[in-house]
Design a protein around this motif. Structure first.
Motif, PDB file in Angstrom:
ATOM      1  N   THR A   4      70.264  34.046   4.262  1.00  0.00           N
ATOM      2  CA  THR A   4      69.177  34.995   4.504  1.00  0.00           C
ATOM      3  C   THR A   4      69.539  35.943   5.641  1.00  0.00           C
ATOM      4  OG1 THR A   4      67.697  33.203   3.964  1.00  0.00           O
ATOM      5  CG2 THR A   4      66.681  35.179   4.858  1.00  0.00           C
ATOM      6  N   PRO A   5      69.573  37.228   5.365  1.00  0.00           N
ATOM      7  CA  PRO A   5      69.819  38.159   6.470  1.00  0.00           C
ATOM      8  C   PRO A   5      68.653  38.115   7.450  1.00  0.00           C
ATOM      9  CG  PRO A   5      70.017  39.255   4.324  1.00  0.00           C
ATOM     10  CD  PRO A   5      69.412  37.911   4.076  1.00  0.00           C
ATOM     11  N   THR A   6      68.966  38.080   8.714  1.00  0.00           N
ATOM     12  CA  THR A   6      67.927  38.075   9.728  1.00  0.00           C
ATOM     13  C   THR A   6      67.271  39.450   9.816  1.00  0.00           C
ATOM     14  OG1 THR A   6      69.300  36.544  10.926  1.00  0.00           O
ATOM     15  CG2 THR A   6      67.488  37.524  12.149  1.00  0.00           C
ATOM     16  N   ASP A   7      68.093  40.473   9.573  1.00  0.00           N
ATOM     17  CA  ASP A   7      67.572  41.828   9.711  1.00  0.00           C
ATOM     18  C   ASP A   7      68.268  42.735   8.704  1.00  0.00           C
ATOM     19  OD1 ASP A   7      66.175  43.956  10.676  1.00  0.00           O
ATOM     20  OD2 ASP A   7      67.164  44.027  12.642  1.00  0.00           O
ATOM     21  N   VAL A   8      67.479  43.602   8.075  1.00  0.00           N
ATOM     22  CA  VAL A   8      68.049  44.654   7.224  1.00  0.00           C
ATOM     23  C   VAL A   8      67.596  45.984   7.810  1.00  0.00           C
ATOM     24  CG1 VAL A   8      68.108  45.691   4.930  1.00  0.00           C
ATOM     25  CG2 VAL A   8      68.029  43.203   5.166  1.00  0.00           C
ATOM     26  N   VAL A   9      68.555  46.815   8.180  1.00  0.00           N
ATOM     27  CA  VAL A   9      68.216  48.089   8.810  1.00  0.00           C
ATOM     28  C   VAL A   9      68.574  49.217   7.847  1.00  0.00           C
ATOM     29  CG1 VAL A   9      68.558  49.570  10.825  1.00  0.00           C
ATOM     30  CG2 VAL A   9      68.808  47.092  11.042  1.00  0.00           C
ATOM     31  N   VAL A  10      67.598  50.071   7.566  1.00  0.00           N
ATOM     32  CA  VAL A  10      67.862  51.200   6.682  1.00  0.00           C
ATOM     33  C   VAL A  10      67.944  52.469   7.523  1.00  0.00           C
ATOM     34  CG1 VAL A  10      67.098  52.476   4.665  1.00  0.00           C
ATOM     35  CG2 VAL A  10      66.631  50.027   4.840  1.00  0.00           C
ATOM     36  N   CYS A  11      69.076  53.178   7.363  1.00  0.00           N
ATOM     37  CA  CYS A  11      69.305  54.359   8.188  1.00  0.00           C
ATOM     38  C   CYS A  11      69.336  55.611   7.331  1.00  0.00           C
ATOM     39  CB  CYS A  11      70.644  54.255   8.903  1.00  0.00           C
ATOM     40  SG  CYS A  11      70.725  52.843   9.962  1.00  0.00           S
ATOM     41  N   PRO A  12      69.151  56.762   7.978  1.00  0.00           N
ATOM     42  CA  PRO A  12      69.261  58.017   7.242  1.00  0.00           C
ATOM     43  C   PRO A  12      70.682  58.200   6.723  1.00  0.00           C
ATOM     44  CG  PRO A  12      68.384  58.388   9.460  1.00  0.00           C
ATOM     45  CD  PRO A  12      68.835  56.974   9.406  1.00  0.00           C
ATOM     46  N   VAL A  13      70.790  58.906   5.619  1.00  0.00           N
ATOM     47  CA  VAL A  13      72.082  59.195   5.018  1.00  0.00           C
ATOM     48  C   VAL A  13      72.991  59.900   6.020  1.00  0.00           C
ATOM     49  CG1 VAL A  13      73.079  60.834   3.392  1.00  0.00           C
ATOM     50  CG2 VAL A  13      71.388  59.172   2.609  1.00  0.00           C
ATOM     51  N   GLY A  14      74.222  59.437   6.114  1.00  0.00           N
ATOM     52  CA  GLY A  14      75.207  60.115   6.954  1.00  0.00           C
ATOM     53  C   GLY A  14      75.163  59.725   8.414  1.00  0.00           C
ATOM     54  N   SER A  15      74.383  58.703   8.764  1.00  0.00           N
ATOM     55  CA  SER A  15      74.258  58.410  10.185  1.00  0.00           C
ATOM     56  C   SER A  15      75.142  57.253  10.653  1.00  0.00           C
ATOM     57  CB  SER A  15      72.792  58.107  10.526  1.00  0.00           C
ATOM     58  OG  SER A  15      72.350  56.997   9.770  1.00  0.00           O
ATOM     59  N   LEU A  16      75.744  56.522   9.715  1.00  0.00           N
ATOM     60  CA  LEU A  16      76.587  55.397  10.140  1.00  0.00           C
ATOM     61  C   LEU A  16      78.006  55.872  10.453  1.00  0.00           C
ATOM     62  CD1 LEU A  16      75.355  52.600   7.711  1.00  0.00           C
ATOM     63  CD2 LEU A  16      74.695  53.037  10.071  1.00  0.00           C
ATOM     64  N   PRO A  17      78.629  55.244  11.448  1.00  0.00           N
ATOM     65  CA  PRO A  17      79.957  55.700  11.874  1.00  0.00           C
ATOM     66  C   PRO A  17      81.033  55.398  10.827  1.00  0.00           C
ATOM     67  CG  PRO A  17      79.326  53.725  13.079  1.00  0.00           C
ATOM     68  CD  PRO A  17      78.137  54.129  12.274  1.00  0.00           C
ATOM     69  N   LYS A  18      81.885  56.384  10.574  1.00  0.00           N
ATOM     70  CA  LYS A  18      82.977  56.199   9.620  1.00  0.00           C
ATOM     71  C   LYS A  18      84.318  56.482  10.294  1.00  0.00           C
ATOM     72  CE  LYS A  18      80.884  56.881   5.185  1.00  0.00           C
ATOM     73  NZ  LYS A  18      80.968  57.487   3.876  1.00  0.00           N
ATOM     74  N   THR A  19      85.381  55.928   9.717  1.00  0.00           N
ATOM     75  CA  THR A  19      86.715  56.226  10.223  1.00  0.00           C
ATOM     76  C   THR A  19      87.171  57.560   9.668  1.00  0.00           C
ATOM     77  OG1 THR A  19      87.849  55.279   8.346  1.00  0.00           O
ATOM     78  CG2 THR A  19      87.330  53.779  10.140  1.00  0.00           C
ATOM     79  N   SER A  20      88.323  58.009  10.132  1.00  0.00           N
ATOM     80  CA  SER A  20      88.846  59.288   9.665  1.00  0.00           C
ATOM     81  C   SER A  20      89.046  59.283   8.169  1.00  0.00           C
ATOM     82  CB  SER A  20      90.161  59.586  10.376  1.00  0.00           C
ATOM     83  OG  SER A  20      91.044  58.511  10.176  1.00  0.00           O
ATOM     84  N   ALA A  78      72.422  77.112   8.884  1.00  0.00           N
ATOM     85  CA  ALA A  78      72.822  76.322  10.050  1.00  0.00           C
ATOM     86  C   ALA A  78      73.082  74.857   9.718  1.00  0.00           C
ATOM     87  CB  ALA A  78      71.743  76.429  11.127  1.00  0.00           C
ATOM     88  N   THR A  79      72.788  74.453   8.484  1.00  0.00           N
ATOM     89  CA  THR A  79      72.999  73.044   8.126  1.00  0.00           C
ATOM     90  C   THR A  79      74.461  72.657   8.304  1.00  0.00           C
ATOM     91  OG1 THR A  79      71.253  73.201   6.487  1.00  0.00           O
ATOM     92  CG2 THR A  79      72.759  71.322   6.299  1.00  0.00           C
ATOM     93  N   VAL A  80      74.680  71.579   9.030  1.00  0.00           N
ATOM     94  CA  VAL A  80      76.037  71.099   9.249  1.00  0.00           C
ATOM     95  C   VAL A  80      76.424  70.162   8.101  1.00  0.00           C
ATOM     96  CG1 VAL A  80      77.551  69.804  10.793  1.00  0.00           C
ATOM     97  CG2 VAL A  80      75.787  71.305  11.725  1.00  0.00           C
ATOM     98  N   ILE A  81      77.463  70.535   7.386  1.00  0.00           N
ATOM     99  CA  ILE A  81      77.794  69.834   6.138  1.00  0.00           C
ATOM    100  C   ILE A  81      78.165  68.373   6.383  1.00  0.00           C
ATOM    101  CG2 ILE A  81      79.379  69.815   4.168  1.00  0.00           C
ATOM    102  CD1 ILE A  81      79.467  72.942   4.553  1.00  0.00           C
ATOM    103  N   SER A  82      78.865  68.113   7.487  1.00  0.00           N
ATOM    104  CA  SER A  82      79.306  66.736   7.719  1.00  0.00           C
ATOM    105  C   SER A  82      78.133  65.798   8.016  1.00  0.00           C
ATOM    106  CB  SER A  82      80.325  66.685   8.851  1.00  0.00           C
ATOM    107  OG  SER A  82      79.714  67.102  10.048  1.00  0.00           O
ATOM    108  N   LYS A  83      76.958  66.377   8.288  1.00  0.00           N
ATOM    109  CA  LYS A  83      75.810  65.532   8.607  1.00  0.00           C
ATOM    110  C   LYS A  83      74.942  65.245   7.379  1.00  0.00           C
ATOM    111  CE  LYS A  83      76.501  65.603  13.026  1.00  0.00           C
ATOM    112  NZ  LYS A  83      77.241  65.380  13.922  1.00  0.00           N
ATOM    113  N   LEU A  84      75.379  65.694   6.237  1.00  0.00           N
ATOM    114  CA  LEU A  84      74.546  65.523   5.051  1.00  0.00           C
ATOM    115  C   LEU A  84      74.769  64.183   4.371  1.00  0.00           C
ATOM    116  CD1 LEU A  84      74.779  69.097   3.511  1.00  0.00           C
ATOM    117  CD2 LEU A  84      72.820  68.050   4.630  1.00  0.00           C
TER     118      LEU A  84
END
Lengths: 631, 86
Positions: free
Chosen positions: A529-545, B28-34
């Protein structure tokens, strides 16, 4: 079957003399072909070596390369090797608007590799300049266009003399920005791994085989698998520009069909993408029966993706035996294990309980999968002659078959270490075994990979691989594909499972429902059972290059309470404009400062001063255009 | 002559490529933030190229950050007299 056995890459290039029928074909974005025969590749390498030597470059000097297209990259790479230099391939800036992180990574890599020159396209220079001023070792930039010109007179075109232990090139892996590690690949490594891939693995035949690749050339699978190994064993290759593949994924299958390709490789995601994009009329038209190896590696292999691929492409006469799961990593030059050429995808279904508690791989009936009491692991085949794979526990004790531990490798393909990084080299290469950091087991000598050691989640004494939890979540409606991250945090009694994901919806009720169904799915499939499920806005999680989600960074943000709150849309904010303006300004400053230094250093080199003035003028025009548009 | 409204075309392309509905796009929308992954972004570029019959060079794309930047690039590549807005 002709057997090729050059002692090193330079000798392999030299063997090309007089071979004008086959070689490498480079497609451009418009499908126009440039064919360079083996003989022509040799001449190009010699000419480019002379150009590079004219800059005073000598054996062992590093040259960084940012060249997106194969027709520039391949002859330049071979030329640098011919001259005894150590090429350092870097990925080009491609994505929209990621210049900031690109620059940081590039500077960190260059400061580690300490190249004397950087080779790029003249049109790329402007984008790169902002970072180059931070790299002290660099004397300047050489353009690919320059290297294409007639060979300079009075400069030797002779091949460099190299030994097995000499560095052939540096392969930077996409690790963290702050501490890039360059794998030091020797000439001996290249020869050994080329033999393992082309002879032991693929049983290649230079008379009949034809490779097709869209893989980036700055990546080990593209460079070693399709440039270096085929040069050793004289298998012709058709190169599709990576960006052309990304723009239109079916170009991959289309090209194989057209040129009657027999060997191709790609990571799991590409199989998913190209299968999804294949239209019924294309499938009806293609005849892919010519392919003997559809290699899949470089990232975890999802059995579901592979089955969909085989099923869909069977309409294009794909031979199911062609699918070739494999295992490898840059630290082992490239390939570690392949399944046999006459085998097809096979998987092992193992008991979850035994895996999670006792770290053993006990085979169970496939029906346990649907009950969520088992997991499926892809067979990645056996390692090559002269190489050995061992499984070790945390105390360094070697484990028997079907016991799960860290996969370690030894043999002639294992690289020398990380360039100028004795600590990291000792950690990873110390004791005579390469510690892959992958968790897995052996069964009948075949390698099975269950996950990455450092990401493993341990809850109540059970081991869970985050990738498998993420695959479960990724499949769900409403979840943005490839956006979920699973990790653990310290809890009261044991570690606790946290799932973070990006969702397509903003509605509160839908979000709550989604959280609930994620929890339910994990409970059903993993009895966890996950203790927490967090839903974030699209594009907000950190990604690598390379676009992969960063588990450790997401975890840190979660613990700091900032997850999903950084990097949200700041549409129209002034900050974004400032970032852009800073880039342009830095680019200009970097350029002039660097040029000024060069002018001082080479006061007599009139050509470069003119060049500098010309380029400054160009940059000036660009800058003023940019400013007018921005403010 | 062709009239192109970049945010509209962008939203259409995103919908087609990744099934993503993007509202309120502006210059002004920044594409990488979509939240489009790098593959989707390049597919989107391909969509633009196909629709408008232009070729966007990689080195120019690397410098594009906002929808307006993309508009500027498109404008430069379209035949004279085309109307490109954002």
């Amino acid at each position: 079957m002709a057997q090729w056995n050059a002692p090193n890459l330079i000798a392999a290039i030299d063997e090309s003399k007089g071979m004008t029928e086959k070689g490498y074909t480079f497609l451009d974005r418009d499908q126009k072909e440039l064919f360079l025969s083996w003989d022509a590749l040799r001449s190009e390498a010699m000419k480019r070596a002379a150009h590079l030597r004219k800059y005073g470059l000598k054996k062992g000097d590093r040259v960084a390369m940012v060249l997106p297209d194969g027709e520039d990259f391949v002859p330049t790479f071979l030329g640098a090797v011919w001259a005894g230099l150590v090429p350092v391939p870097l990925y080009p800036p491609l994505s929209l608007g990621k210049l900031d992180s690109y620059k940081d990574t590039m500077v960190a890599v260059l400061n580690k590799a300490e190249p004397t020159y950087l080779i790029t396209l003249s049109k790329m220079q402007q984008v790169l300049w902002a970072g180059l001023t931070h790299v002290k070792s660099l004397k300047g930039v050489i353009t690919a266009e320059e290297l294409k010109g007639p060979a300079p007179e009075g400069v030797s075109q002779d091949p460099a003399q190299v030994s097995e232990d000499d560095l052939a090139f540096l392969q930077f892996t996409s690790g963290s920005t702050s501490t890039p590690k360059g794998v030091a690949v020797t000439h001996g490594n290249l020869r050994a791994n080329a033999w393992a891939i082309m002879v032991d693995g693929l049983k290649s035949d230079s008379a009949t085989d034809h490779g097709v690749s869209w893989l980036p050339l700055y990546h080990d699978m593209g460079l070693i698998g399709f440039v270096i190994a085929p040069m050793f064993h004289k298998v012709q290759v058709t190169f599709i520009p990576t960006m052309a593949f990304v723009r239109s994924a079916t170009l991959w299958f289309e090209t194989i069909h057209r040129v009657r390709g027999t060997i191709t490789f790609a990571p799991n995601f590409a199989y998913a993408l190209a299968t999804k994009r294949s239209k019924p009329e294309q499938l009806a038209k293609w005849d892919l029966s010519c392919v003997k190896a559809f290699g899949c590696g470089a990232e975890p292999i999802n059995p579901g993706t592979m089955r969909t691929f085989v099923e869909t492409l069977s309409k294009a006469k794909l031979n199911p035996n062609a699918l070739l799961p494999c295992y490898g990593m840059a630290e082992a030059t490239l390939a570690i294990s392949f399944i046999g050429m006459d085998e097809t995808l096979s998987t092992d279904v193992i008991d979850s309980d035994a895996y999670q508690k006792q770290r053993t791989a006990e085979p169970v009936h496939i029906s346990k999968l649907t009950e969520g009491k088992a997991q499926e692991v892809v067979n990645c085949g056996k390692t090559f002659p002269g190489h050995e794979v061992g499984i070790f526990d945390d105390e360094g004790k070697r484990l028997p078959e079907r016991r799960i531990g860290e996969i370690q490798v030894r043999g002639p393909s294992v690289a020398k270490g990380y360039f100028r990084d004795p600590d990291a080299t000792e950690r990873t290469f110390g004791g005579g075994w390469l510690k892959t950091g992958d968790l897995g087991y052996l069964a009948n000598g075949n390698v099975y990979i269950v996950g990455r050691k450092k990401d493993i989640i341990i809850i109540n004494g059970r081991n869970y691989d985050p990738q498998r939890l993420e695959w479960l979540v990724d499949d769900m409606a409403g979840v943005r594909k490839g956006s979920s991250v699973a990790f653990s945090k310290p809890g009261a009694a044991s570690e606790e499972l946290i799932i973070v994901l990006e969702a397509r919806t903003n509605s509160e009720t839908e979000l709550e429902a989604l959280k609930e169904s994620v929890k339910q799915r994990i409970v059903e499939q993993m009895q966890l059972t996950p203790t927490d499920v967090v839903v974030c806005p699209v594009g907000s999680l950190p990604k690598t290059s390379s676009g992969k989600l960063q588990r450790s960074k997401t975890r840190q943000q979660y613990l700091d309470g900032t997850v999903g709150k950084e990097g949200n849309r700041t549409i129209g904010s002034n900050a974004e404009k400032v970032v852009l303006a800073r880039h342009v300004a830095l680019s200009l400053l970097g350029r002039s400062r660097h040029r000024a230094r060069r002018v001082v250093e080479h006061a007599l080199e009139v050509r470069s001063v003119d060049d500098a003035l010309g380029k400054l003028k160009l940059a000036g025009d660009y800058f003023s255009n940019r400013l007018t548009r921005l403010f | 002559m062709a009239t192109v409204h970049i945010p509209t075309l962008f939203a259409q392309a995103a919908l087609e490529v990744s099934g993503k509905k993007l509202d309120n796009l502006s210059g002004a929308t920044v594409i990488s933030k979509l939240g489009l992954d790098s593959v989707a972004v390049m597919e989107l570029v391909a969509h633009f190229e196909e629709k408008l019959n232009i070729r966007m060079p990689d080195e120019d794309l690397a410098k594009v950050q906002t929808v307006a930047d993309l508009g500027g690039l498109v404008k430069r590549l379209m035949p004279a007299g085309s109307e490109v807005t954002w």
